[in-house]
Design a protein around this motif. Structure first.
Motif: not given
Length: 494
Positions: A310-316, A182-185
């Motif tokens: 958020a980008m870190v979380g998505m990459a993780m 959600i945060i990334s989008v």
């Protein structure tokens, strides 16, 4: 401020991961969430995977150097692949109660050795090379946030991801991805809208978005990028691991469609961002990290911190899914099928977690060695496309595909790809768009692989066990929830 936001965000991620940890008592829980993921969790997990930060950075890089359509190719290819998957192997895999995509080959063709063979290719492509590419992207973000050397940021990123993955496996991914997705989008759309409204006159250049050039030889770059993902990514083990944990075949298919549509909608944004960055950051040699610099240069630290974390979380999340896909293959298609068919649940869970550590170390080494996202990622997708594409696409629709044909197709595709990668494709002269594509090792290998699977299937028809498995993969009555724990169709014995 950005560091503080990062720490708070990571605490939230690990709290969600701990929620997953409490649900893990066995290897099934760790790797396939005991076939119990509902539609929202699967959908957002797939969305976060498809919008994986490193690949989005690479798409922006393509938009910076090549053009808007070439930029769309990466995200558009990923979204297209998901929708194709939904109508091809997703339901059959769940109907066969496969643990991994490699299980599809093993169960569908009644040949566990074939499942292990396909699975080893997946481990190398996704557990090592694709995971290495994702590690590079995650390390970029950590490097920007903490201003530390690349090698140190890669180590920090891998440690963060391994701990998160060890805790709850697929459950941790699914819970955290609701937040990440959600945060990334929202962050990506925000960046795009800000750029549109603040860079009018510097974007939407007709030459940058010229559709006509896609259909002559100059469109080869677009089609190479797009088709390798739209078709080659059909056998993406990290995506398959997520839908393998869905509650039912119908939920698995629906989640693929919804996530694919979301990515297609967002897929046009890297071209706009890349085009604007040519004006904002002229003359750079590598544009993959510009999306990280832009919020720092132009946004308030609070919003920049939220976007970067958020980008870190998505990459993780996507890196963890690569670990889980490789570990699933190791646990089911190698360890259970050939090493120890009746281990205790604790032993299997322990070895699965050890395998996560091994994947992390190998991917870390690859990331530090290459320090590039797209080059390493496309190597993984090329390998999968050249070997596993036809044996995954054809069998749900053609019962005549045999085990010998799949063995031959995978082997021929791998051999031809490796040879032509170093020696070149043996086709003379130049031609139009199609001829240009055929001179790429991956497309030449795919054509040979496709011819082999058809010819060998005709010469060596499938046996009865293979035909029976085909009947099961078409059985819509199997779309209900599984009623017993199984390992790829075999009852679990403790």
């Amino acid at each position: 401020m950005i560091t503080f936001i990062f720490v708070v965000f990571m605490i939230a991620i690990y709290l969600l991961a701990f929620k997953g940890y409490k649900r893990v008592d066995s290897a099934e829980d760790l790797i396939i969430a005991n076939w119990n993921l509902p539609l929202p969790l699967v959908t957002w997990s797939l969305t976060a995977a498809l919008l994986a930060a490193p690949f989005y950075f690479a798409a922006v890089d393509s938009g910076y150097f090549l053009g808007g359509w070439e930029s769309f190719a990466t995200m558009g290819g990923l979204g297209t692949a998901m929708i194709i998957c939904a109508f091809t192997w997703v339901k059959p895999l769940r109907r066969l109660k496969g643990w991994t995509i490699a299980d599809y080959y093993g169960i569908r063709f009644a040949d566990k050795k074939l499942g292990a063979y396909a699975g080893i290719i997946m481990i190398v492509a996704f557990g090592f090379f694709n995971a290495g590419a994702l590690t590079v992207g995650g390390a970029y973000i950590i490097q920007v946030i903490f201003d530390i050397p690349f090698w140190a940021s890669a180590i920090v990123f891998v440690i963060l991801t391994i701990v998160y993955t060890l805790m709850g496996g697929l459950w941790s991914l699914a819970y955290a991805d609701v937040l990440n997705g959600i945060i990334s989008v929202l962050g990506i759309l925000t960046v795009t809208l800000v750029i549109i409204f603040t860079n009018q006159g510097e974007i939407f250049n007709p030459n940058w978005w010229d559709v006509n050039r896609l259909f002559d030889q100059s469109g080869a770059d677009f089609w190479i990028l797009y088709l390798v993902l739209a078709l080659g990514n059909l056998a993406a083990a990290d995506l398959g691991q997520r839908v393998a944990g869905a509650k039912s075949p119908s939920i698995a298919s629906k989640s693929m469609i919804i996530a694919g549509l979301i990515v297609l909608i967002v897929g046009w944004t890297p071209g706009i961002i890349g085009e604007a960055f040519k004006m904002l950051y002229p003359g750079v040699e590598n544009a993959e990290s510009l999306l990280l610099l832009y919020p720092l240069d132009y946004w308030h630290p609070i919003f920049a911190g939220l976007f970067l974390t958020a980008m870190v979380g998505m990459a993780m999340s996507t890196l963890a899914a690569c670990y889980m896909a490789a570990v699933g293959v190791f646990a089911k298609n190698i360890y259970l099928d050939f090493i120890n068919k009746k281990p205790s649940q604790k032993k299997l869970l322990f070895y699965s977690r050890v395998a996560i550590l091994v994947c992390g170390v190998v991917a870390l080494y690859i990331s530090i060695s290459f320090e590039q996202v797209l080059a390493v990622a496309y190597l993984a997708w090329d390998i999968i496309f050249a070997t596993l594409f036809w044996p995954l696409l054809l069998p749900p629709f053609w019962k005549g595909v045999s085990s010998k044909a799949v063995w031959s197709s995978i082997s021929a595709g791998l051999f031809v790809y490796v040879v032509t990668l170093f020696a070149g494709v043996p086709l003379p002269g130049e031609g139009g768009l199609l001829w240009t594509l055929l001179q790429e090792p991956v497309f030449f290998a795919v054509v040979i692989s496709g011819i082999i699977i058809v010819v060998v299937s005709k010469l060596s028809p499938p046996n009865q066990a293979t035909l029976d498995a085909h009947a099961r993969e078409l059985d819509k009555t199997a779309d209900e929830l599984p009623t017993e724990e199984t390992f790829g169709g075999d009852k679990w014995v403790n």
